[in-house]
Structures are given as structure tokens and as C-alpha cells.
Design an enzyme around this catalytic site. Sequence first.
Site, short mmCIF file in Angstrom:
data_model
loop_
_atom_site.label_atom_id
_atom_site.label_comp_id
_atom_site.label_asym_id
_atom_site.label_seq_id
_atom_site.Cartn_x
_atom_site.Cartn_y
_atom_site.Cartn_z
N ALA A 176 22.95 1.11 -38.69
CA ALA A 176 21.92 0.20 -38.21
C ALA A 176 20.59 0.92 -38.02
O ALA A 176 19.56 0.50 -38.56
CB ALA A 176 22.38 -0.42 -36.89
N GLY A 232 19.62 4.08 -38.96
CA GLY A 232 19.13 4.75 -40.16
C GLY A 232 18.49 3.75 -41.12
O GLY A 232 17.47 4.04 -41.75
N LYS A 235 18.20 9.62 -20.21
CA LYS A 235 19.08 8.74 -20.98
C LYS A 235 20.53 9.13 -20.78
O LYS A 235 21.44 8.28 -20.74
CB LYS A 235 18.68 8.82 -22.47
CG LYS A 235 19.26 7.73 -23.34
CD LYS A 235 18.59 7.74 -24.73
CE LYS A 235 19.19 6.66 -25.64
NZ LYS A 235 18.56 6.68 -26.98
N ASN A 255 28.75 4.51 -20.29
CA ASN A 255 29.58 4.57 -21.49
C ASN A 255 31.04 4.86 -21.17
O ASN A 255 31.93 4.10 -21.53
CB ASN A 255 29.04 5.64 -22.46
CG ASN A 255 28.02 5.09 -23.43
OD1 ASN A 255 28.33 4.23 -24.24
ND2 ASN A 255 26.81 5.56 -23.34
N SER A 309 27.71 1.22 -26.03
CA SER A 309 28.11 1.55 -27.41
C SER A 309 29.50 2.19 -27.47
O SER A 309 30.25 1.96 -28.41
CB SER A 309 27.07 2.47 -28.05
OG SER A 309 26.98 3.68 -27.32
N GLU A 366 31.71 9.45 -28.68
CA GLU A 366 30.78 10.57 -28.61
C GLU A 366 30.88 11.31 -27.28
O GLU A 366 29.96 12.03 -26.91
CB GLU A 366 29.34 10.05 -28.79
CG GLU A 366 29.09 9.42 -30.14
CD GLU A 366 27.62 9.05 -30.34
OE1 GLU A 366 27.08 9.44 -31.38
OE2 GLU A 366 27.04 8.40 -29.46
#
Lengths: 314, 314
Positions: B10, B12, B189, B197, B262, B275
Site C-alpha cells: 500500500a 510503496g 511513534k 500493537n 496493524s 514486527e
Amino acid sequence: MKIVIVGAGAMGSRFGFMLKQAGQDVALIDGWDKNVEALQKDGIIANYNGEEIQQPIEAYHEDAVDPELKADLLIIFTKAMQLEATLQKTQAYTHNETRVLCLLNGIGYEDILRRYFDEDQIIIGNTMWTAGLEGPGRPKLFGDGSVNLLNLGKSDAAVSGAHEVIDIFNEAGLNGVYEKGIFYLIYKKLCVNGTMNGLCSLLECNMAELGATEANREIVQQLVSEIVAIAQAEDVEMSREEMIAHVEECYNPETIGLHYPSMYQDLIKNNRSTEIDFINGAIADKGKKYGIATPYNDFLTRLIHTKEELLGAK
Amino acid sequence: MKIVIVGAGAMGSRFGFMLKQAGQDVALIDGWDKNVEALQKDGIIANYNGEEIQQPIEAYHEDAVDPELKADLLIIFTKAMQLEATLQKTQAYTHNETRVLCLLNGIGYEDILRRYFDEDQIIIGNTMWTAGLEGPGRPKLFGDGSVNLLNLGKSDAAVSGAHEVIDIFNEAGLNGVYEKGIFYLIYKKLCVNGTMNGLCSLLECNMAELGATEANREIVQQLVSEIVAIAQAEDVEMSREEMIAHVEECYNPETIGLHYPSMYQDLIKNNRSTEIDFINGAIADKGKKYGIATPYNDFLTRLIHTKEELLGAK
């Protein structure tokens, strides 16, 4: 001797059933309406190693106890988080000589007991018996077990009180053992409950599934290390490596690995509040008291409480 | 100047689309077969603020890159855990003067970049742009954003390289900002990603639901405290109280509270690896390096990895 068992779930019913069958004078007290009604109407209808046995028994709702009732031996089988509320009600049917035997999971409840009873009256223990409940008044009682116990006070009266309970238990086939190392056993059990209960509830898996993951190993080691450090601060000698090995035995799918721990049953299956405050939460509290870092136990406690809130557990 | 974007998901695709529309010479590289086929056949078909715009573009599968391709600016939009593998492949189409802009979530990837490029080639940043993907080659691009960036090296060439990128971005409407306090923004962030997350993925809830629980408050405070301590060890000044307040803004259901982070999308919806090693895991690693205790971040990392294993995430 009048024996009163408060908390007539699976385990309370087992003890009530076996003591009554042995000829003891036993009364059960419980807070679950349907259970009390069934016990009062039909007594205990036990599935006892595959055989149905009906045993009439004295039983009361916790809010309607006979004012004449006085316990010489009080056995407590409520959930740990109900202990304080239970003890407030037991004042009505105990006296200065009542022995109080507490066989709850976890730790930290001794301090609550001390607020209601003299140390010499208190007996603590743990049990290897298991029990299930097939419905109100219908315990499922299979297999064998034992009860390890020790007087909390040090007086002669405290010692003889504990031995008297053991004699009664042995007559009833409950296999009582006077155990000077009771705190070792309690902490040993806590190593299992302090890892499997919280983690399987949080991750919604059984013990074998948890044990099959790589990432879980270090978590278990950290949780157990903190528990062992607290035990050592209380002069209970235990080996971290032995306790980790003891926990890892739970993963075996050919023994108990496919089992979902009691906290999973409470929280995930039945949407009930958990005993986490008397397991990992008690370790975190003691950590603060002794100045020992217990972040893993603290975090796990808070995660379970967060999940209780998210699920609206009662 | 040849711009090569590796990772044509998305985000990129958004950068590729906007740069190409501004007349830049852009090539996209991706590992998802269907996405590459769609890009090669029809180019990018963007839902650009509600308007469909087709933009032909040069595109390659990561395993079939034109051997003549040489990037003057390489923009990396792969997932953080694929970074190492991606960088090994980029060696074939970069040269000694290539600028490498990395806009990944999390921290700790600078150390990986340094193993493949000279410090003066590396530009790090973060972006407030958002993007979605409606299908292969079909990004959904709504709203406004910006890109904050800073050269990692200190040489004049490093500084002018970063400014050159900003000029190109501004011509394309991408709103580039030279940001000396980039590490403050990255850690800020990280305070959000390092709490929302992992916790929302572990407990399977959105941010408003998490924020509505009492027990969660202390967890967030502990996680943020550890992140702030690591930031301070790296000479990034930030206030613990401000960061906690910043995280708590996420709970508002009238702004972003109903959003699932995410990592939830990755792990719970799409059964993909997370991640976490570049978020909480990076904090735990840096904690070891600096001798700062980070047990909450460590435990959360391991819990997410355990859950990845239990769910069989790929």
C-alpha cells in the site's frame, strides 16, 4: 465433632461425601441456590469411581445458616477471591476453639485468615485429590489423592489440633499427611499454577500446545525464577532448575498436557473472574514487600485482569 | 535520478504513484507474484481520493530484477522482519552513491542498514501518510500526510543528499520535512506501536476497548516508561508523562479508538508474523545493551511470538 465445609463445589462435596460416609457429623454451606436446593432435597448423589451413591447431608445456603450451627472444624473450599467475604459470614458459626483448615490454591490467604482467627486455630494445606461436578449436588469423584497439612501456630494445642484432623481424614480415606514442608509444596504447586493458569488463559491453549512453542520457554523460566526468589525470601528452599523441570512435565500430552487449567475454565469457558490475585498477584505483592523485582508476575496479573474486563467476567 | 521502491504494498505504491505522476523515473520491486503481474500489465490503478487514475510504471519481481537497473535513490517499504533479506538482494541494483531512505515502523533497523551501506548513504524517517490496498496493483490513497527525514551520516554530502530527497518529495506533493529531531518522532511513534500493537493483538480488541479497562493503565505506563528510558539512554529527550498522554489519545472512539492496529491485522486477521522484534523486542535488546531493565517489553515480545507459534503464523 461438628465439621462444616464452606464451599460445596466439586472438592467441598468430595470431602463432605467421604467424611459423612465415614460417620462424621458434617454440614455443607454454599452460595449457589440450585446446588443447595439439590443437596437439601436429595443429599449428595456422587458418581464415586463409576458407582452412584446417594448420601443425605445437612446443607445450608450461605445466607440462611442455622443460627444454632457451631463448627468445631471449618474446612474452606471457596474460591480464593471470595475468601474475605466468606470469612465475614463464618463468624456466625465458629467459636474460639474452632479449627480452620484452608485448602485453597495459591498463596497469600494466610494473612487474610489471621485477621479472623488466632494463629493457633489455623491449619493450612493443599490436596492432590481431584473432583468434578456433573450438576447441582452431583460430584464426579474418581481416582486417589491425599491432603498435606500443617498448623500455622506453634503451640502444642495447634500441633495436636492438626493431628486430630489428620486422624479424622485417615478414617475417611482422605489420606492426611502432617507436612512440615507444607510451604515448599504450596510454592511448588504455585510454580505450576503461576505459569500454566495465566498463560493458557491469556493465549487460549492447553498445556501441551503451550509447551510446543519455543518462545514460551523463557517466559516460564522468568515467572518461575521470580516465584522461587519469593519462596527463598520466606525461607523456603527450592531449586529454580527443579521447579522449571516440574512445570515442563505439564506439557506431556500423554499425562496432563491436553488439560486446560482451572483458570481457563473459569475465564474462557465460564466467563468468571479468576484467582490471579492469589497466584501471580500474590507474588507481585510479596515482591514489593521484600524489595524483589517481579515484573513478569506483575504483568501477567494485569493482563489477566484486563482480559477479565474485556470479557466482562463476573 | 532513478528512484527504486522496494516493497510495493500500500505505502510503496502510494510513493511510487505520486512520484511517477510528478514525472520522476520510478521502478517498483515486490515479492508478491500477483501484485507484480498486475503492475507490469496495467500499472498502478489508484483509487486516489475517490478518483480512479491509471499510471503505467516499471515493475519487477524481487527475484527477476533487470540486471541493468541501478538505483540513485532506494526507498525501502518492506516489512521490518524482511529487511535483512531485502538488503541482500538490493546489492545487485545499488551503487556507492545510492541514497537509501528507510521509512519502516519501529526501531533498530539502522544497525542493519549500516551493515550494507555507508552511514552517509542512509536517510531515516517516518511518514504520516496512510494507504490501503484493494487488490494487486490497486492502492487506495486517501487523505494528506508528510514525510519527516534525516541523514544518518554527518557529512555535507549526507546533508545535501537528504535535502535533495526532500525537494523531490515536495515536487510530488509528498511533503518532505528535514527533521533534526527524527529520533524523537520515531520514539514517540514507538510509544504508540509498543503498547497498542502488542496489547490489542494479544487481547484481541481495538484501542477503545483496551482503553476502557482499568487494569490496562499500569501496563501502558510500564511499557512506555521502559521505552522512554531507552530513548533517554540514546540522548533523545522525552517526557514519560507526555508520552503516556499521547498513547491514551488512541483510546478515543471518536478519532482512532475503533481502529485495530496493524499488528492485529497481520497476526489475527491475516495469520502473518508480526514486527514485534522491531518494536518491543528492539527495546528489550537495547535494554540489555545499556543495562536498563525492560521486562515488560521483553515479556510482551515473547507473548506475541508464542501466539504467532500457536496460530501457525507465516
